[in-house]
Motif scaffolding. Structure first.
Motif, PDB file in Angstrom:
ATOM      1  N   ASP A 135       2.363 -38.306 -71.194  1.00  0.00           N
ATOM      2  CA  ASP A 135       3.771 -37.627 -70.662  1.00  0.00           C
ATOM      3  C   ASP A 135       3.898 -37.087 -69.448  1.00  0.00           C
ATOM      4  O   ASP A 135       5.038 -36.772 -68.954  1.00  0.00           O
ATOM      5  CB  ASP A 135       4.110 -36.259 -71.836  1.00  0.00           C
TER       6      ASP A 135
ATOM      7  N   LEU B   6       3.129 -38.716 -79.009  1.00  0.00           N
ATOM      8  CA  LEU B   6       3.938 -39.136 -77.386  1.00  0.00           C
ATOM      9  C   LEU B   6       6.213 -38.868 -77.533  1.00  0.00           C
ATOM     10  O   LEU B   6       6.669 -38.614 -76.815  1.00  0.00           O
ATOM     11  CB  LEU B   6       4.009 -40.589 -77.421  1.00  0.00           C
TER      12      LEU B   6
ATOM     13  N   LEU C  80       7.061 -35.358 -77.391  1.00  0.00           N
ATOM     14  CA  LEU C  80       6.878 -34.858 -76.420  1.00  0.00           C
ATOM     15  C   LEU C  80       7.884 -35.235 -75.217  1.00  0.00           C
ATOM     16  O   LEU C  80       8.936 -34.149 -75.040  1.00  0.00           O
ATOM     17  CB  LEU C  80       5.616 -35.290 -75.187  1.00  0.00           C
ATOM     18  N   GLN C  81       8.109 -36.538 -75.981  1.00  0.00           N
ATOM     19  CA  GLN C  81       9.831 -37.344 -74.420  1.00  0.00           C
ATOM     20  C   GLN C  81      10.715 -36.790 -75.424  1.00  0.00           C
ATOM     21  O   GLN C  81      11.982 -36.856 -74.895  1.00  0.00           O
ATOM     22  CB  GLN C  81       9.180 -38.777 -74.836  1.00  0.00           C
TER      23      GLN C  81
ATOM     24  N   THR D 156       5.670 -26.243 -74.942  1.00  0.00           N
ATOM     25  CA  THR D 156       5.487 -27.433 -75.889  1.00  0.00           C
ATOM     26  C   THR D 156       4.718 -27.604 -76.981  1.00  0.00           C
ATOM     27  O   THR D 156       5.334 -28.492 -78.217  1.00  0.00           O
ATOM     28  CB  THR D 156       4.325 -27.959 -74.598  1.00  0.00           C
TER      29      THR D 156
END
Lengths: 274, 288, 364
Positions: free
Chosen positions: B93, B174, B177-178, B203
């Motif tokens: 990330d 991912l 996260l993005q 997060t």
């Protein structure tokens, strides 16, 4: 001090992780080019000393192209069937003001089929295919693969279809489109990224499917690649070179496709959560 | 008036519904019948025997072992994969020089057919010439019976599954996260949260849905485990890596014991239903 | 071009009736605005005229044709959506061409019509762009262009300006009015913004809870609201409402008492009201005058200077009032006020208008 250590730890972690995923693949590629005599060694080298194409030549003569063609027919066929049916169904699910319980029970059914281990239905499906004379045929395999592919497609596409604003369809309706035209000209193009991501995932799934192929195909010339692989593991000997050659060749198309739609892949997963 | 009638929309659902019904409801009804019957495969005759098949299963040491193996494998493998996937996703990330090439490498195992994966690892696990033992020996350690030690074999199979399917968890997390908006990360920074604390309190809660999704998908798949065991150990040594899928396969397609296989399938289906009910309750319940 | 006739139109969703018998005659070439608070059924009514929602009861005629059960495309209407609903995967040109293509209109004719719309709306620089590359105002113009090229009998607008910023909204409002003058087509326009309704409409229909409260020209609604709801909805700032008590009603004269014990003479009207009945007096901010000689003092809370005038917000005996004046008093100070009795409306307990103002000063 800490500022310097942190990136170092980061890169060391990264390298370790990458090695874990990369080494077996390097070994696969290396072995595909390793002459038969060199298999047995105690060296840690992953690459052959005397690279050779002999395994690929052997595969070519042995009927690899035919199995590749079978796999393409089955995987692409199963994917298309699932995409078309799944697209229509998920559109209806999104747009139709079904009673809540119907909506939920259909989704529950989809989830349950997704959960259901394929071996559970393998025996009755065997008898079903036998009954309609589709055992040992590509068409039969395409049909039974829907057990995996159709629920998956519906599940993936639901979130993408949900993103198409109703007002766009109303505008199209005023513009004089009927339902089929609206689906074709408005909804389908707007779902294209979702369809692409779903296409790839479904294709990978069908491309590598083993259980049903094992159970329902019996004629070697009808085999798909995952099943063809087992030809090279015999009681007496394992043909590592050919095996890895198939592994390399059959994974490349998937890898290229996945690379091509990489940005849609991530999006597909994000969308699923909505 | 977007639709001429409800019939129009129902007809759109018809192909998928019919196909799924034929492919699942028919087989499940067959299993329901067979599970309570003695089936003579050759004579194609069926005889109602009540709960006999289930009684036999519960007494069957092989079946109980398969249930145990399946559950241990499913729980452990999915947690390891999601944990590793999370770690990888955090690494990915951020921007680093070779990211463009690193991503395809990491997800490559997912593209391989399971049989090929298994073949690679079978070679690596080879006692005399396998890469792993070669590495151990060169480090001065003694070689290990990866696939033939009953206490180790299941974990060796698990390692292959981790190798092949961690990328899936990685991709899902991912993606999560993005999609965390940059301003939330900035806000956390201005709040003075950094490093571990930012991960733990900002997060992690934000990607929790993706983590759960990955856990769901992986536990479904690992619960069905068949082809790796089939290709790596065949269920051995002894019964130490046999799974439910393999058990049903052997009963149905090797011993042609349809009654017993169906009873096993029914039990497996019930476990799957139980799990999906839990998930459905979480998912559908949370949405409505 | 055509008139639109709605007869006893009803709409039920599940067991809720959202339109409860709408009768409306929209004249050929008229600019009619449907206005009301959200949930009043105005958008549903528009969507029923468009054919996007079905009618539960009643009938819709466009011209002489009963279109109640005709598909949207065959009603010869065009609609501009609040969200514009431009097809994101098509260029501006294709967006406009799509409907024509679907209708099977010959290519040359298509080009001609689109070219004309592009001229009217000055879309030349954008015809090859996709909607995502346009600003809000440009998208709005494309949406209008898409409606124009179909050369419909009736234009329908569903809150088309609500996604634009204030300045652009003013510009577009003028453009739409110019368009109406130029095309002369019947237009039905839905908004919740009474300012849009007042400035654009030939005739306004005020709706609430599925029924028409009042219809008429903007001036009629402003000067002679039929009830307290319309009085409060039309006009900005909102009309002041003051609870009053009937003191006496003799031949030729009625007197009511304000909360601050002031009596006010309101002349005669037809309805008879009992002594001491509670009523509500309505007066626009222009009707309240600041008068230092008045013994009735209002506490000034805030002032809102707008350049050419000032709105003074204050309280007297717990009643909030807004006063329009030229010179701003200091917040916190006390000012004397005087109500111009010729500009008072009076409403009964149900909100029906008992007496209308005799005299009007119109807002700029």
């Amino acid at each position: 001090m800490i500022r310097h250590i942190k990136p170092l730890a980061f890169y060391m972690g990264l390298v370790l992780v990458l090695l874990f995923f990369l080494l077996p693949i390097l070994w696969m590629i290396g072995t595909a080019f390793t002459p038969s005599g060199e298999y047995i060694s105690n060296s840690l080298s992953l690459l052959p000393e005397h690279p050779t194409m002999e395994h690929f030549r052997a595969l070519w003569k042995d009927g690899f192209p035919e199995r590749l063609a079978n796999t393409i027919v089955v995987a692409v066929g199963a994917t298309f069937l699932a995409l078309v049916f799944g697209f229509l169904a998920s559109y209806a699910l999104v747009r139709f003001d079904f009673p809540r319980y119907l909506d939920h029970s259909f989704l529950l059914l989809v989830l349950m089929i997704k959960m259901m281990p394929p071996i559970v239905v393998a025996i009755p499906l065997f008898q079903l295919l036998k009954g309609i004379g589709m055992l040992d045929s590509s068409l039969g395999l395409i049909l039974v693969y829907q057990v995996y592919t159709l629920p998956f497609c519906i599940w993936m596409l639901l979130s993408f279809v949900r993103e198409v604003p109703l007002s766009l369809e109303e505008a199209a309706c005023l513009d004089g489109t009927n339902l089929p035209k609206r689906l074709l000209y408005i909804v389908l193009p707007l779902c294209a990224p979702g369809l692409a991501a779903t296409f790839i995932f479904t294709l990978i799934m069908a491309w590598n499917e083993f259980l049903f192929a094992l159970l329902y195909l019996s004629t070697p010339s009808h085999f798909t690649l995952p099943l063809y692989v087992s030809n090279f593991i015999t009681e007496n000997e394992t043909y590592w070179g050919q095996l890895m050659g198939i592994g390399l060749l059959s994974s490349l198309p998937m890898l290229f496709m996945a690379g091509y739609v990489q940005r849609y892949l991530l999006r597909g997963f994000t969308m699923q959560m909505k | 008036m977007l639709f001429r009638s409800r019939l129009q929309l129902i007809s759109l659902m018809l192909p998928a519904t019919l196909l799924l019904a034929v492919l699942t409801l028919y087989p499940i009804s067959q299993i329901l019948i067979n599970a309570f019957s003695y089936v003579d495969y050759a004579g194609a005759e069926r005889q109602f025997v009540g709960l006999d098949n289930f009684a036999e299963l519960i007494d069957d040491w092989f079946f109980i072992g398969a249930v145990e193996n399946t559950l241990v494998f499913s729980v452990m493998a999915s947690f390891v994969q999601v944990g590793l996937g999370l770690l990888l996703a955090v690494l990915f990330d951020r921007e680093f020089p070779v990211k463009r090439f690193a991503l395809p490498i990491v997800i490559y195992p997912m593209m391989l057919s399971t049989l090929v994966c298994s073949a690679i690892w079978r070679a690596w696990y080879h006692y005399d010439f396998g890469f792993l033992n070669n590495a151990l020996v060169s480090l001065g350690l003694s070689p290990v019976e990866w696939l033939f030690d009953p206490s180790l074999a299941l974990f060796s199979v698990m390692l292959v599954d981790v190798w092949q399917w961690t990328p899936m968890s990685f991709l899902i997390i991912l993606a999560g996260l993005q999609s965390v908006p940059a301003d939330i990360k900035d806000a956390a920074l201005t709040d003075g949260a950094s490093g571990w604390r930012r991960f733990r309190y900002i997060t992690l809660p934000l990607v929790m849905p993706q983590i759960l999704l990955a856990l769901l998908l992986r536990s479904i798949d690992t619960f069905k485990l068949f082809d790796k065991v089939y290709a790596l150990t065949g269920g051995g040594p002894g019964n130490s890596t046999s799974t439910l899928s393999l058990f049903i396969y052997k009963q149905g397609f090797k011993f042609f014991n349809l009654g017993l296989a169906s009873a096993g399938a029914l039990m497996m289906l019930l476990i799957a239903c139980l799990l999906s009910a839990v998930y459905a309750w979480r998912y559908v319940g949370a949405k409505s | 071009m055509a008139s639109v006739t709605l007869q006893n139109l009803r709409k039920r969703f599940k067991n809720q009736e959202v339109l409860r018998g709408i009768d409306l005659q929209i004249r050929d070439g008229e600019f009619l605005v449907l206005v009301g608070p959200s949930g009043c059924g105005k958008s549903t009514l528009l969507r029923m005229i468009a054919g996007l929602d079905s009618t539960s009861e009643g009938c819709i005629k466009i011209g002489e044709r009963n279109v109640s059960h005709v598909t949207p495309a065959q009603r010869e209407i065009a609609m501009v959506f609040q969200s514009y609903a431009l097809y994101p995967h098509m260029t501006v040109w294709d967006n406009m061409a799509f409907g024509l293509k679907m209708a099977g209109i010959p290519k040359e004719e298509q080009v001609l019509r689109i070219q004309q719309a592009v001229d009217i709306l000055q879309l030349h620089p954008y015809i090859h762009r996709k909607p995502a590359e346009l600003s809000g105002g440009q998208r709005q113009r494309v949406a209008i262009g898409r409606a124009i090229v179909r050369q419909p009998e009736v234009f329908l607008f569903d809150e088309p300006l609500s996604n634009l910023d204030a300045k652009l909204r003013d510009q577009m409002r003028v453009q739409l009015m110019e368009l109406h003058q130029r095309l002369g087509t019947t237009m039905i326009y839905v908004t919740h913004d009474q300012k849009e309704a007042m400035t654009m409409a030939d005739r306004i229909v005020v709706m609430r809870q599925g029924v028409i409260e009042q219809m008429g020209t903007p001036l009629e609604l402003y000067e002679r609201p039929a009830n307290r709801f319309v009085a409060g909805f039309i006009g900005s700032p909102t009309m002041n409402f003051v609870p009053v008590k009937m003191k006496h009603q003799n031949n030729g004269e009625s007197v009511v008492t304000l909360p601050w014990s002031q009596d006010i003479r309101l002349g005669t009207w037809s309805a008879s009201v009992n002594k001491d009945e509670r009523l509500e007096l309505g007066i626009r901010p222009q009707g309240v005058l600041l008068d230092d000689s008045s013994p009735y003092r209002m506490q000034v809370d805030v002032t809102e200077p707008l350049g050419n005038m000032v709105y003074v917000h204050g309280r007297i005996n717990g009643v909030r009032l807004v006063v329009e004046t030229q010179k701003a008093p200091n917040p916190g100070s006390q000012v004397g006020i005087h109500l111009n009795d010729a500009m008072c409306h009076l409403f009964d307990g149900e909100g029906q208008c008992l007496r209308q103002a005799m005299e009007h000063i119109h807002a700029a």
